[in-house]
Design a protein around this motif. Structure first.
Motif, PDB file in Angstrom:
ATOM      1  N   SER A   1      -8.895  -0.353 -10.547  1.00  0.00           N
ATOM      2  CA  SER A   1      -7.408  -0.951 -10.757  1.00  0.00           C
ATOM      3  C   SER A   1      -6.960  -0.712 -12.144  1.00  0.00           C
ATOM      4  CB  SER A   1      -7.762  -2.468 -11.522  1.00  0.00           C
ATOM      5  OG  SER A   1      -8.962  -2.642 -11.936  1.00  0.00           O
ATOM      6  N   ALA A   2      -7.561   0.677 -12.295  1.00  0.00           N
ATOM      7  CA  ALA A   2      -6.242   1.108 -13.668  1.00  0.00           C
ATOM      8  C   ALA A   2      -5.213   2.052 -13.026  1.00  0.00           C
ATOM      9  CB  ALA A   2      -7.164   2.227 -14.068  1.00  0.00           C
ATOM     10  N   PRO A   3      -4.578   2.426 -12.285  1.00  0.00           N
ATOM     11  CA  PRO A   3      -3.929   2.671 -11.537  1.00  0.00           C
ATOM     12  C   PRO A   3      -2.543   1.710 -11.658  1.00  0.00           C
ATOM     13  CG  PRO A   3      -5.270   3.867 -10.600  1.00  0.00           C
ATOM     14  CD  PRO A   3      -6.114   2.921 -11.233  1.00  0.00           C
ATOM     15  N   PHE A   4      -2.660   0.638 -10.628  1.00  0.00           N
ATOM     16  CA  PHE A   4      -2.124  -0.252 -10.864  1.00  0.00           C
ATOM     17  C   PHE A   4      -1.428  -1.366 -11.807  1.00  0.00           C
ATOM     18  CE2 PHE A   4      -0.164  -4.536  -9.340  1.00  0.00           C
ATOM     19  CZ  PHE A   4      -0.036  -4.553  -8.030  1.00  0.00           C
ATOM     20  N   THR A   5      -2.842  -1.138 -12.534  1.00  0.00           N
ATOM     21  CA  THR A   5      -2.402  -1.427 -14.189  1.00  0.00           C
ATOM     22  C   THR A   5      -1.568  -0.672 -15.071  1.00  0.00           C
ATOM     23  OG1 THR A   5      -4.428  -2.651 -14.168  1.00  0.00           O
ATOM     24  CG2 THR A   5      -3.154  -1.781 -16.108  1.00  0.00           C
ATOM     25  N   ILE A   6      -1.732   0.615 -14.852  1.00  0.00           N
ATOM     26  CA  ILE A   6      -0.325   1.471 -15.861  1.00  0.00           C
ATOM     27  C   ILE A   6       1.024   1.443 -15.367  1.00  0.00           C
ATOM     28  CG2 ILE A   6      -0.235   3.391 -15.876  1.00  0.00           C
ATOM     29  CD1 ILE A   6      -3.176   3.934 -16.286  1.00  0.00           C
TER      30      ILE A   6
ATOM     31  N   PHE B   1       0.537  10.548   7.212  1.00  0.00           N
ATOM     32  CA  PHE B   1       0.348  10.948   5.686  1.00  0.00           C
ATOM     33  C   PHE B   1      -0.039  10.542   5.091  1.00  0.00           C
ATOM     34  CE2 PHE B   1       0.661   5.782   5.053  1.00  0.00           C
ATOM     35  CZ  PHE B   1       0.148   6.323   3.770  1.00  0.00           C
ATOM     36  N   LEU B   2      -0.587  11.414   3.791  1.00  0.00           N
ATOM     37  CA  LEU B   2      -1.608  11.442   3.044  1.00  0.00           C
ATOM     38  C   LEU B   2      -1.201  10.576   1.763  1.00  0.00           C
ATOM     39  CD1 LEU B   2      -2.502  15.191   3.166  1.00  0.00           C
ATOM     40  CD2 LEU B   2      -3.934  12.899   4.405  1.00  0.00           C
ATOM     41  N   PRO B   3      -1.880   9.639   1.075  1.00  0.00           N
ATOM     42  CA  PRO B   3      -1.824   9.115   0.035  1.00  0.00           C
ATOM     43  C   PRO B   3      -1.780  10.251  -1.044  1.00  0.00           C
ATOM     44  CG  PRO B   3      -3.761   8.632   0.898  1.00  0.00           C
ATOM     45  CD  PRO B   3      -3.452   9.488   2.187  1.00  0.00           C
ATOM     46  N   GLY B   4      -1.029  10.508  -1.877  1.00  0.00           N
ATOM     47  CA  GLY B   4      -1.473  11.107  -2.891  1.00  0.00           C
ATOM     48  C   GLY B   4      -0.786  12.277  -3.614  1.00  0.00           C
TER      49      GLY B   4
ATOM     50  N   PRO C   1       0.785  -1.471  -0.226  1.00  0.00           N
ATOM     51  CA  PRO C   1      -0.198  -0.313  -0.090  1.00  0.00           C
ATOM     52  C   PRO C   1       0.764   0.789  -0.263  1.00  0.00           C
ATOM     53  CG  PRO C   1       0.127  -1.101   1.931  1.00  0.00           C
ATOM     54  CD  PRO C   1       0.816  -1.599   1.286  1.00  0.00           C
ATOM     55  N   LYS C   2       1.736   0.960   0.851  1.00  0.00           N
ATOM     56  CA  LYS C   2       2.711   2.207   0.334  1.00  0.00           C
ATOM     57  C   LYS C   2       3.311   3.301  -0.832  1.00  0.00           C
ATOM     58  CE  LYS C   2       4.075   2.080   5.574  1.00  0.00           C
ATOM     59  NZ  LYS C   2       5.225   2.920   6.105  1.00  0.00           N
ATOM     60  N   HIS C   3       3.327   1.763  -1.854  1.00  0.00           N
ATOM     61  CA  HIS C   3       4.215   1.627  -2.965  1.00  0.00           C
ATOM     62  C   HIS C   3       3.113   1.414  -4.770  1.00  0.00           C
ATOM     63  CE1 HIS C   3       7.032   1.456  -6.175  1.00  0.00           C
ATOM     64  NE2 HIS C   3       7.674   0.370  -6.015  1.00  0.00           N
ATOM     65  N   GLY C   4       2.783   0.923  -4.827  1.00  0.00           N
ATOM     66  CA  GLY C   4       1.776   0.595  -5.754  1.00  0.00           C
ATOM     67  C   GLY C   4      -0.523   0.898  -5.932  1.00  0.00           C
ATOM     68  N   GLY C   5       0.098   0.375  -4.181  1.00  0.00           N
ATOM     69  CA  GLY C   5      -1.402   1.023  -4.025  1.00  0.00           C
ATOM     70  C   GLY C   5      -1.695   1.987  -3.511  1.00  0.00           C
ATOM     71  N   ALA C   6      -0.611   2.861  -3.508  1.00  0.00           N
ATOM     72  CA  ALA C   6      -1.133   4.614  -2.984  1.00  0.00           C
ATOM     73  C   ALA C   6      -2.418   4.662  -3.884  1.00  0.00           C
ATOM     74  CB  ALA C   6      -0.077   5.716  -3.097  1.00  0.00           C
ATOM     75  N   ALA C   7      -2.410   4.867  -5.311  1.00  0.00           N
ATOM     76  CA  ALA C   7      -3.699   5.362  -5.962  1.00  0.00           C
ATOM     77  C   ALA C   7      -5.070   4.766  -5.753  1.00  0.00           C
ATOM     78  CB  ALA C   7      -3.303   4.867  -6.945  1.00  0.00           C
TER      79      ALA C   7
END
Length: 384
Positions: free
Chosen positions: A339-344, A277-280, A243-249
């Motif tokens: 799911s698109a942000p993780f796919t990209i 902290f705040l994602p994004g 969640p701190k890497h690709g799961g942030a979006a």
């Protein structure tokens, strides 16, 4: 359009001295050694010093000089520890093999990014197979037993291995077989128009590499053992899934749901209270704002909810949007699945992972740091 507000880029003499805790002569020595960029005036007291350089030196001076402490600090946004010619972030710019990545992204395809980052003279084609695994994990895991180790393989063979592995990842992401370009395959999958497809293309290129991030480091550790490229990418994917890497979006989307329910100020404060902290928002390598986000959001239309959140966060914490914010904007504007942000992120960053795996294989060095043990020690004496 959304405009990112730049934070202070230059500071005066007094502020630079205060941040560093040094005398003017020491500051001038840093400037002469190229450690701090300066905008010179006739009166030295009116010269301006680049804030990013000053902050970097201040952090370095604040660390303990004991070797163990220096080594420990290098593992968390510390001094560079692995030599690479692939990419770097310097003074707010992302650089791909000597090219400005933001400029490069305006017209480049993900395949062109792969050719550049892999230092490959041949065209790159991701031939998506007909059979597709349910997930990227399964797609890569299925390739590992059939793949050859990195050790001793030519650069041409490694590039072919990387193309196969990424093509299987694309298939797992439901890109149709026969798609000529990755971004076109995603555009067909998501039924996008030409403008939205071009934004996906640019996002893939901007995400392709980012120096020694967590997933890239995991990839290089695997590569240093000689593991096949498919296994190296599997190591990268495992790190990306956090969640701190690709799961942030995805976390950013949840934050927006809270903003819609209770308003930006209550949601931001509640998120900070829970997670710290705040994602994004914010990035240690971009004190004046993530150039990837600025490049992508300059072409996006921001909705009122995200604008309110951005303004609230800037007022509350002083931090600016990062690439996860930009990907979330893209999702909302183009009506993409959540799911698109993780796919990209996965398909774009896998290009960089492959580049680092190849580079690490060429170094022939095993990445094996020592641990600093702080547990109990047996009291009994060892018998001679």
């Amino acid at each position: 359009m959304i405009h990112l507000i730049n934070m202070k880029e230059w500071v005066g003499l007094a502020e630079a001295l205060g941040l560093l805790g040094v005398k003017p002569q020491t500051l001038y020595a840093y400037v002469s050694r190229g450690l701090i960029e300066v905008r010179r005036e006739t009166d030295a007291r009116r010269s301006l010093y680049r804030m990013e350089d000053v902050a970097t030196l201040a952090r370095r001076r604040g660390r303990s000089r004991r070797p163990s402490a220096i080594a420990a600090s290098s593992m968390s946004w510390g001094e560079p520890s692995i030599v690479t010619a692939i990419s770097t972030v310097q003074r707010g710019r992302l650089i791909y093999r000597g090219l400005d990545a933001a400029d490069f992204s305006h017209n480049a395809t993900p395949e062109a990014a792969a050719q550049l980052l892999w230092d490959n003279k041949s065209d790159v084609i991701f031939a998506v197979p007909r059979s597709a695994a349910d997930t990227g994990f399964l797609a890569l895991a299925a390739l590992v037993p059939k793949s050859e180790a990195l050790i001793g393989r030519s650069s041409e063979c490694l590039c072919r291995d990387a193309q196969v592995a990424i093509a299987h990842l694309a298939a797992a992401c439901r890109v149709r077989p026969g798609a000529k370009l990755l971004h076109v395959g995603l555009a067909e999958l998501w039924s996008l128009g030409r403008d939205e497809a071009d934004l996906v293309r640019q996002a893939l290129v901007l995400i392709a590499d980012h120096e020694l991030n967590a997933s890239t480091f995991a990839t290089r550790v695997a590569a240093s053992t000689g593991a096949p490229i498919s296994a190296c990418l599997l190591a990268g994917l495992s790190a990306l899934s956090g969640p701190k890497h690709g799961g942030a979006a995805m976390a950013m989307l949840r934050l927006l749901d809270e903003v819609a329910a209770v308003g930006p100020r209550i949601a931001v404060q509640a998120w900070l209270d829970r997670y710290g902290f705040l994602p994004g928002f914010g990035h240690p390598l971009y004190p004046n704002g993530d150039i990837r986000a600025a490049t992508l959001t300059s072409k996006l239309t921001v909705d009122s909810l995200m604008r309110e959140l951005q303004e609230c966060v800037l007022d509350t914490t002083g931090t600016l949007p990062n690439i996860d914010f930009a990907l979330t904007m893209l999702v909302r504007m183009a009506g993409l699945p959540t799911s698109a942000p993780f796919t990209i992120f996965l398909l774009g960053r896998s290009i960089g992972w492959a580049a680092h795996a190849m580079e690490q294989a060429c170094s022939k060095e095993l990445i094996r740091p020592r641990a600093r043990y702080d547990g109990a020690i047996p009291t009994s004496q060892v018998k001679s």
